[in-house]
Enzyme design. Structure first.
Site, mmCIF file in Angstrom:
data_model
loop_
_atom_site.group_PDB
_atom_site.id
_atom_site.type_symbol
_atom_site.label_atom_id
_atom_site.label_comp_id
_atom_site.label_asym_id
_atom_site.label_seq_id
_atom_site.Cartn_x
_atom_site.Cartn_y
_atom_site.Cartn_z
ATOM 1 C CE1 TYR A 49 45.608 -15.541 41.896
ATOM 2 C CE2 TYR A 49 43.493 -16.834 41.593
ATOM 3 C CZ TYR A 49 44.268 -15.722 41.913
ATOM 4 O OH TYR A 49 43.553 -14.595 42.086
ATOM 5 C CB SER A 213 40.611 -11.132 49.626
ATOM 6 O OG SER A 213 41.888 -11.869 48.866
ATOM 7 N N PRO A 214 37.250 -11.888 50.246
ATOM 8 C CG PRO A 214 35.306 -13.246 50.050
ATOM 9 C CD PRO A 214 36.638 -12.983 49.606
ATOM 10 N N GLY A 218 42.801 -5.899 55.729
ATOM 11 C CA GLY A 218 44.015 -5.581 55.375
ATOM 12 C C GLY A 218 44.456 -6.388 53.628
ATOM 13 C CG PHE A 224 36.687 -9.790 58.807
ATOM 14 C CD1 PHE A 224 37.063 -9.844 57.760
ATOM 15 C CD2 PHE A 224 35.435 -10.193 59.303
ATOM 16 C CE1 PHE A 224 35.975 -10.087 56.774
ATOM 17 C CE2 PHE A 224 34.400 -10.187 58.244
ATOM 18 C CZ PHE A 224 34.737 -10.108 57.169
HETATM 19 N N1 LIG Z 1 42.018 -10.154 41.135
HETATM 20 C C1 LIG Z 1 42.776 -10.110 42.313
HETATM 21 O O1 LIG Z 1 44.112 -9.624 42.522
HETATM 22 C C2 LIG Z 1 42.698 -11.155 43.296
HETATM 23 C C3 LIG Z 1 43.633 -11.246 44.580
HETATM 24 C C4 LIG Z 1 43.318 -12.163 45.472
HETATM 25 C C5 LIG Z 1 42.298 -13.249 45.561
HETATM 26 N N2 LIG Z 1 41.759 -13.087 44.215
HETATM 27 C C6 LIG Z 1 40.546 -14.353 44.085
HETATM 28 O O2 LIG Z 1 39.899 -14.227 45.406
HETATM 29 C C7 LIG Z 1 39.663 -15.501 45.805
HETATM 30 C C8 LIG Z 1 39.640 -15.566 47.030
HETATM 31 O O3 LIG Z 1 40.755 -14.781 48.071
HETATM 32 P P1 LIG Z 1 41.199 -15.298 49.382
HETATM 33 O O4 LIG Z 1 41.503 -16.724 49.664
HETATM 34 O O5 LIG Z 1 42.079 -14.327 49.741
HETATM 35 O O6 LIG Z 1 39.708 -14.984 49.985
HETATM 36 P P2 LIG Z 1 39.266 -15.314 51.454
HETATM 37 O O7 LIG Z 1 37.844 -16.132 51.053
HETATM 38 O O8 LIG Z 1 38.710 -14.013 52.036
HETATM 39 O O9 LIG Z 1 40.096 -16.024 52.473
HETATM 40 C C9 LIG Z 1 40.152 -17.270 52.467
HETATM 41 C C10 LIG Z 1 41.295 -17.919 53.416
HETATM 42 O O10 LIG Z 1 41.057 -17.394 54.920
HETATM 43 C C11 LIG Z 1 40.756 -18.554 55.347
HETATM 44 N N3 LIG Z 1 39.942 -18.611 56.294
HETATM 45 C C12 LIG Z 1 39.925 -18.767 58.054
HETATM 46 N N4 LIG Z 1 39.257 -18.544 58.598
HETATM 47 C C13 LIG Z 1 38.099 -18.158 57.945
HETATM 48 C C14 LIG Z 1 36.737 -18.178 58.026
HETATM 49 N N5 LIG Z 1 35.968 -18.184 59.111
HETATM 50 N N6 LIG Z 1 36.036 -18.143 56.743
HETATM 51 C C15 LIG Z 1 36.412 -18.008 55.876
HETATM 52 N N7 LIG Z 1 37.908 -18.109 55.423
HETATM 53 C C16 LIG Z 1 38.522 -18.398 56.552
HETATM 54 C C17 LIG Z 1 40.510 -19.886 54.560
HETATM 55 O O11 LIG Z 1 41.273 -21.043 54.905
HETATM 56 P P3 LIG Z 1 40.724 -22.504 54.700
HETATM 57 O O12 LIG Z 1 40.636 -22.804 53.471
HETATM 58 O O13 LIG Z 1 41.284 -23.334 55.571
HETATM 59 O O14 LIG Z 1 39.155 -22.185 55.069
HETATM 60 C C18 LIG Z 1 41.515 -19.356 53.202
HETATM 61 O O15 LIG Z 1 42.911 -19.588 53.454
HETATM 62 C C19 LIG Z 1 41.014 -16.227 45.475
HETATM 63 O O16 LIG Z 1 41.005 -17.681 45.374
HETATM 64 C C20 LIG Z 1 41.304 -15.579 43.994
HETATM 65 O O17 LIG Z 1 40.445 -16.358 43.035
HETATM 66 C C21 LIG Z 1 41.883 -12.314 43.098
#
Ligand SMILES: NC(=O)c1ccc[n+]([C@@H]2O[C@H](COP(=O)([O-])OP(=O)(O)OC[C@H]3O[C@@H](n4cnc5c(N)ncnc54)[C@H](OP(=O)(O)O)[C@@H]3O)[C@@H](O)[C@H]2O)c1
Length: 303
Positions: A49, A213-214, A218, A224
């Site tokens: 990361y 990535s909850p 996609g 969403f």
């Molecule tokens: N094992 C793997 O292959 C893998 C892959 C990907 C991720 N991960 C792990 O999963 C974690 C989460 O992934 P992710 O960051 O893609 O997850 P996410 O919680 O689905 O997405 C967060 C992103 O969405 C934005 N966002 C915009 N509107 C939102 C709303 N209403 N509610 C929540 N978020 C909103 C957030 O911005 P703001 O920060 O401005 O709120 C942030 O950029 C990562 O940090 C990592 O630890 C693991």
């Protein structure tokens, strides 16, 4: 907030992932403190990361915060090498863990995961690396990420430590893990088993699925929640948010947390108010009807 007893840990169901902690407009100290105050005691990192920068920023923020190292659980992941691809060799695992521990400024990791399958994996090499890391006290628990059950079984032919976690993408708009079970043996694209039955396997073997990535639809296509592309889903999330006195983001996480597989949900927002929206809703337990209503509002069909 619910907690699961996993090995030595009393781990929060909601986890804060810090993949995006290096984004310019963020306040990492406030993000960590807000998460901790809301009951989150488990933090997910990875060596790739920000090419290591996220681990460094996390460690600096933790040092500046009021949070004590021993009051939280720190997890990281290794095994992806941008210059090569994937590398589960003993040498790489050991070197990568050293690098992560140095950046994280810790003398032990609570959990270490192999990030993405390496088809050139030699289970004996992984076993030697895990033994060395366990015996030196550097790593307390082990797991995998993005692996199917047979890949886990292959590792288990040599690895002695229990593999306690499998990190997989899962959320309201990424439901493959449950679709295949709901539409089993039907002539539909969603019936295709994309992960080898990871959900049932994890429940049978008491592996904790960590849903990543909850909030994304996609593969990182964007959140969403509040997205005009998904009016039916957002109307349902809002209706339930109003019922429970929380926000649509909180309901989206409550939907994952409601699954009896005892999944941890790794949120990636670094925005303190959004983190609080999730932790404020962490005690919401959706009914069976509400769970399936959200599933259908997301565009999924029932047989
Ligand atoms: N094992 C793997 O292959 C893998 C892959 C990907 C991720 N991960 C792990 O999963 C974690 C989460 O992934 P992710 O960051 O893609 O997850 P996410 O919680 O689905 O997405 C967060 C992103 O969405 C934005 N966002 C915009 N509107 C939102 C709303 N209403 N509610 C929540 N978020 C909103 C957030 O911005 P703001 O920060 O401005 O709120 C942030 O950029 C990562 O940090 C990592 O630890 C693991």
């Amino acid at each position: 907030m619910k907690y699961f007893d996993i090995a030595h840990m009393h781990a929060s169901q909601v986890v804060l992932g810090v993949m995006r902690i290096n984004e310019a407009d963020k306040d990492p100290v406030r993000a960590l403190e807000t998460a901790f105050d809301g009951g989150i005691n488990f933090f997910d990192n990875a060596d790739i990361y920000g090419k290591g920068e996220c681990e460094t920023i996390f460690a600096d923020a933790l040092a500046k915060s009021s949070i004590k190292r021993d009051s939280i659980y720190i997890q990281t992941k290794v095994g992806i090498r941008p210059s090569i691809a994937f590398d589960f060799s003993k040498k790489h695992i050991l070197e990568a863990v050293e690098g992560s521990m140095k950046r994280l400024k810790v003398d032990y990791l609570d959990a270490l995961l192999l990030h993405r399958p390496d088809t050139l994996v030699e289970p004996e090499e992984v076993a030697e690396a895990f033994d060395a890391l366990e015996q030196s006290g550097k790593v307390r628990t082990f797991g995998v990420s993005n692996q199917n059950p047979y890949q886990v079984e292959l590792l288990k032919t040599a690895v002695r430590q229990p593999l306690l976690y499998n990190q997989l993408q899962f959320g309201v708009m990424h439901t493959g893990m449950v679709d295949q079970g709901i539409l089993v043996n039907m002539n539909k694209p969603e019936s295709v088993d994309l992960d080898g039955g990871a959900l049932s396997y994890s429940r049978i073997h008491e592996m904790t699925i960590q849903a990543w990535s909850p909030f994304q639809y996609g593969f990182f296509d964007g959140p969403f929640v509040g997205n005009e592309k998904f009016p039916v889903l957002n109307a349902k999330l809002q209706e339930l948010a109003d019922k429970y006195g929380v926000t649509p983001s909180g309901i989206a996480i409550a939907w994952i947390n409601r699954h009896p597989a005892k999944m941890q949900t790794i949120i990636g927002t670094i925005n303190p108010s959004r983190i609080k929206e999730v932790t404020d809703a962490s005690d919401v337990v959706l009914t069976r009807e509400e769970w399936y209503a959200i599933y259908q509002a997301a565009g999924n069909l029932l047989p």
